[in-house]
Design a protein around this motif. Structure first.
Motif, PDB file in Angstrom:
ATOM      1  N   VAL A  16      48.824  55.111  61.707  1.00  0.00           N
ATOM      2  CA  VAL A  16      48.261  56.341  61.498  1.00  0.00           C
ATOM      3  C   VAL A  16      48.911  57.406  60.670  1.00  0.00           C
ATOM      4  O   VAL A  16      48.464  58.430  60.254  1.00  0.00           O
ATOM      5  N   HIS A  18      49.277  57.053  57.315  1.00  0.00           N
ATOM      6  CA  HIS A  18      48.780  57.262  56.071  1.00  0.00           C
ATOM      7  C   HIS A  18      47.298  57.623  56.166  1.00  0.00           C
ATOM      8  O   HIS A  18      46.799  57.302  57.188  1.00  0.00           O
ATOM      9  N   GLU A  19      46.908  58.667  55.592  1.00  0.00           N
ATOM     10  CA  GLU A  19      45.558  59.318  55.614  1.00  0.00           C
ATOM     11  C   GLU A  19      44.545  58.334  55.444  1.00  0.00           C
ATOM     12  O   GLU A  19      43.460  58.381  56.177  1.00  0.00           O
ATOM     13  N   ARG A  20      44.725  57.149  54.793  1.00  0.00           N
ATOM     14  CA  ARG A  20      43.637  56.187  54.384  1.00  0.00           C
ATOM     15  C   ARG A  20      43.529  55.614  55.724  1.00  0.00           C
ATOM     16  O   ARG A  20      42.103  55.208  56.223  1.00  0.00           O
ATOM     17  N   GLU A  21      44.482  55.180  56.682  1.00  0.00           N
ATOM     18  CA  GLU A  21      44.409  54.489  57.882  1.00  0.00           C
ATOM     19  C   GLU A  21      43.581  55.611  58.746  1.00  0.00           C
ATOM     20  O   GLU A  21      42.895  54.956  59.606  1.00  0.00           O
ATOM     21  N   ARG A  22      43.917  56.736  58.670  1.00  0.00           N
ATOM     22  CA  ARG A  22      43.292  57.629  59.676  1.00  0.00           C
ATOM     23  C   ARG A  22      41.710  57.851  59.490  1.00  0.00           C
ATOM     24  O   ARG A  22      40.918  57.932  60.071  1.00  0.00           O
ATOM     25  N   CYS A  23      41.236  57.814  57.997  1.00  0.00           N
ATOM     26  CA  CYS A  23      40.178  57.886  57.621  1.00  0.00           C
ATOM     27  C   CYS A  23      39.199  56.706  58.181  1.00  0.00           C
ATOM     28  O   CYS A  23      37.930  56.703  58.004  1.00  0.00           O
ATOM     29  N   ILE A  24      39.832  55.608  58.149  1.00  0.00           N
ATOM     30  CA  ILE A  24      39.295  54.349  58.496  1.00  0.00           C
ATOM     31  C   ILE A  24      38.500  54.461  59.782  1.00  0.00           C
ATOM     32  O   ILE A  24      37.593  53.833  60.133  1.00  0.00           O
ATOM     33  N   GLY A  25      39.341  55.043  60.746  1.00  0.00           N
ATOM     34  CA  GLY A  25      38.623  55.482  62.118  1.00  0.00           C
ATOM     35  C   GLY A  25      39.947  55.341  63.248  1.00  0.00           C
ATOM     36  O   GLY A  25      40.628  54.551  63.052  1.00  0.00           O
ATOM     37  N   ARG A  31      44.119  59.268  68.612  1.00  0.00           N
ATOM     38  CA  ARG A  31      44.344  60.874  68.454  1.00  0.00           C
ATOM     39  C   ARG A  31      45.148  61.655  69.081  1.00  0.00           C
ATOM     40  O   ARG A  31      45.964  62.470  68.655  1.00  0.00           O
TER      41      ARG A  31
END
Length: 160
Positions: A16, A18-25, A31
């Protein structure tokens, strides 16, 4: 030797970072882990801590010896200049002193160790003829040297 001794560095931030990975879920556990990881990145008010003994163990005694005069000077100037500015000035002062010694050593060497007829070694400095272009005074340039002037290496001007 490489910083990681040949082992590929591993990121402790995990997937997590990378922002892209966090946006995936992210799961609730991810968290909570991310929240704790971000908290851990905040430095304490007294950090970074300068440990004198650690610095002494990691640096060469010769290096500590030649750095001592400027360290003493700039430790006294730090309250007036501030920590960051004192570090920058200390770095630049050291480099300027080294540059000055280099210029003096080079000047001394070329002044007293030139290549002349009395010795074999030393740098041989040759002067090229001046550039004179058409339309300039002195064109075409003709040398005033005679045959005996070439490769004389200071013999004619010798006081002997």
């Amino acid at each position: 030797m490489a910083q990681t001794a040949g082992v590929k560095p591993m990121s402790i931030a995990g997937r997590v970072v990378h922002e892209r990975e966090r946006c995936i879920g992210m799961t609730d556990a991810e968290r909570a882990w991310r929240k704790q990881w971000l908290k851990d990145q905040i430095l304490a008010p007294n950090e970074p801590v300068h440990v004198e003994e650690y610095w002494k163990e990691r640096t060469n005694p010769i290096r500590r010896f030649y750095r001592k005069p400027l360290d003493v000077l700039f430790n006294k100037l730090t309250p007036m200049l501030g920590q960051e500015r004192a570090q920058v000035y200390r770095y630049l002062t050291g480099k300027m002193i080294l540059l000055g010694f280099g210029v003096l050593a080079t000047t001394y060497y070329f002044k007293y160790n030139g290549n002349d007829w009395t010795k074999k070694g030393g740098w041989r400095i040759l002067r090229t003829k001046p550039t004179v272009l058409p339309g300039q005074p002195g064109y075409p340039f003709k040398s005033t040297k005679t045959d005996s002037d070439y490769a004389e290496r200071g013999f004619k001007s010798s006081p002997i």
